[in-house]
Design an enzyme around this catalytic site. Structure first.
Site, PDB file in Angstrom:
ATOM      1  N   GLY A 104       0.850  -1.181   0.000  1.00 39.66           N
ATOM      2  CA  GLY A 104       0.000   0.000   0.000  1.00 39.66           C
ATOM      3  C   GLY A 104       0.882   1.226   0.000  1.00 39.66           C
ATOM      4  O   GLY A 104       2.077   1.145  -0.248  1.00 39.66           O
ATOM      5  N   CYS A 105       0.279   2.384   0.334  1.00 45.46           N
ATOM      6  CA  CYS A 105       1.059   3.610   0.231  1.00 45.46           C
ATOM      7  C   CYS A 105       1.826   3.868   1.519  1.00 45.46           C
ATOM      8  O   CYS A 105       2.717   4.670   1.563  1.00 45.46           O
ATOM      9  CB  CYS A 105       0.164   4.774  -0.128  1.00 45.46           C
ATOM     10  N   VAL A 106       1.427   3.208   2.605  1.00 48.02           N
ATOM     11  CA  VAL A 106       2.085   3.484   3.878  1.00 48.02           C
ATOM     12  C   VAL A 106       2.466   2.188   4.597  1.00 48.02           C
ATOM     13  O   VAL A 106       1.853   1.148   4.349  1.00 48.02           O
ATOM     14  CB  VAL A 106       1.187   4.377   4.763  1.00 48.02           C
TER      15      VAL A 106
ATOM     16  N   SER B 226      -0.881   6.838  -5.110  1.00 47.04           N
ATOM     17  CA  SER B 226      -2.193   6.742  -4.473  1.00 47.04           C
ATOM     18  C   SER B 226      -3.260   7.474  -5.261  1.00 47.04           C
ATOM     19  O   SER B 226      -2.997   8.522  -5.837  1.00 47.04           O
ATOM     20  CB  SER B 226      -2.136   7.358  -3.080  1.00 47.04           C
ATOM     21  N   PRO B 282       7.024   6.870   2.647  1.00 51.91           N
ATOM     22  CA  PRO B 282       6.790   7.801   3.750  1.00 51.91           C
ATOM     23  C   PRO B 282       7.922   7.717   4.775  1.00 51.91           C
ATOM     24  O   PRO B 282       8.274   6.628   5.231  1.00 51.91           O
ATOM     25  CB  PRO B 282       5.464   7.315   4.350  1.00 51.91           C
TER      26      PRO B 282
END
Lengths: 106, 338
Positions: A104-106, B226, B282
């Site tokens: 996922g993105c995180v 995203s 991140p």
């Protein structure tokens, strides 16, 4: 991050044993990783899926395709995919195909 | 106004659904978005839909769920993501953390079990985020069921069943249904051939590799970042400058880097903030001023929550009015550390 030798080739891998550079992959490496994942021999059906994922990842900027993309793209049913790559086919195929872990993105 | 029946990129025209008229174009910018498709999962959108099974990606679903939760006396709440990619990928996590807070406030948290069933290998999958935030769901007593690929929902027995025959029973199911791009993309043969109806484009310029006068913006584009509002916002900044050059036959100078910036509300008046792009996951740090903040990246803080509250005002009064937001479109490494 580190390196390890698979099928006589030294490749870069991450902490979970996924190749970090898809260009270092070859078919013998795939067969070797498949054994580690509990798949003794890769059949034509396995290869159909692996080849599709490699091709898609190329189009998707290195990202491994999702299960749904694999089933629609190859015509292999999801249930069958779980038979070919038991317990988590998306992650298993990605590792065998020398692609990054689905994330996922995180 | 009319929906589009079909795009004919070979002929540089679109056919209108309303009266069958053709509109010719010199350039086409597609921004048809993504929508949820609960009907794609057997058992999901049947007789228990909006009774014991809810979505929150539609206004009707969110309102119905709000109403249901008002009188809910507790039990097992399962949040299930059917398949990725989804719009706003952090929303399900944000939902379940806010649910934890809500049930605390209601005084019934001890009677609620929270389970997050995801097709991904975990709630956090990026290495640094997993290390930094891996504990957060444990601390909130939210259980994660990883690699759960839902095959069907059994609405009568109230359970979801995965392809590898795992079953999770629920009292209340909150689903994030399959997301797909608009049907017109598939009808026009412009999708990637995976049934998801997103258009393949160059991830830095949004130009179709097949058609030199077609751009795709926002969720409709098949790019490896995203499907989030911030991404669309930053992407449009880059696109606008590029597009003017492209019309004049000049090379497009600006390259979109996949920049995303998202607040994640974590409950109890706190929030998280993440900032990343195609190449950089991140990372912890301070944002927007390096070393100063006031926001903390990849860390819970009250200030992050206030940032989100402030952003709510900015969204309606600055962003939607098309006014300039003083944040650079490209991600910066200043203020971040590994």
């Amino acid at each position: 991050m580190g390196t390890r030798t698979i099928a006589g080739v030294t490749v870069q891998v991450n902490d979970e044993g996924f190749l970090t550079n898809p260009a270092e992959w070859n078919k013998s490496i795939a067969a070797e990783i498949a054994k580690e994942e509990g798949i003794a021999t890769l059949s034509d059906a396995h290869w159909k899926v692996i080849d599709y994922c490699r091709g898609e990842a190329n189009k998707l900027g290195g990202k491994s395709p999702t299960l749904r993309q694999i089933t629609v793209g190859t015509g292999v049913q999801t249930k069958e995919l779980f038979g070919l790559f038991p317990k988590g086919p998306a992650k298993k195929v990605a590792r065998i195909a020398g692609l990054g872990k689905p994330e996922g993105c995180v | 106004m009319s929906p589009i029946e079909v795009i004919e990129p070979e002929h540089n025209r679109v056919k209108l659904a309303k009266d069958g008229r053709y509109l010719d174009y010199d350039f086409l910018v597609i921004a048809t978005g993504a929508r949820t498709h609960p009907e794609e999962t057997p058992g999901l959108q049947e007789h228990e839909w909006h009774k014991s099974i809810y979505d929150f990606y539609t206004v009707e679903g969110a309102l119905a769920l709000q109403k249901h939760l008002r009188n809910w006396e507790g039990g097992r709440l399962v949040v299930n993501v059917v398949e990725n990619p989804i719009k706003c990928p952090v929303a399900p996590l944000e939902f379940i953390m806010l649910a934890d807070w809500f049930f605390h406030e209601q005084g019934i948290r001890d009677r609620v079990e929270l389970i997050y069933a995801t097709p991904l290998p975990g709630a956090f999958t990026k290495p640094i985020a997993s290390k930094q935030l891996g504990h957060i769901l444990d601390e909130k007593n939210i259980k994660v069921e990883p690699e759960f690929m839902v095959m069907e929902v059994n609405p009568d027995e109230k359970k979801i069943v995965s392809y590898d025959e795992r079953e999770i029973e629920y009292d209340l199911l909150v689903t994030v249904p399959l997301n797909k791009g608009d049907e017109v993309i598939g009808r026009s043969g412009m999708d990637a051939g995976d049934g998801l109806n997103y258009v393949p484009v160059d991830k830095h310029t949004f130009l179709s590799p097949t058609y030199g006068n077609v751009f795709v913006l926002g969720d409709a584009a098949a790019v490896p970042t995203s499907k989030a509002g911030s991404v669309a916002h930053f992407a449009v900044d880059i696109f606008a400058e590029n597009f003017v050059r492209h019309i004049d036959g000049l090379e497009m100078h600006h390259k979109f880097d996949g920049h995303a910036n998202c607040f994640i509300e974590s409950g109890f008046g706190k929030g998280l903030l993440i900032d990343f792009n195609y190449d950089v996951e991140p990372l912890p740090g301070r944002y927007p001023l390096p070393g100063v903040g006031p926001f903390k990246l990849l860390e819970e803080s009250e200030m992050n929550h206030w940032g989100k509250m402030m952003f709510r005002w900015m969204y309606w009064n600055i962003l939607l009015k098309g006014a300039e937001l003083p944040l650079p479109a490209k991600m910066s490494m200043s203020g971040k550390w590994r």
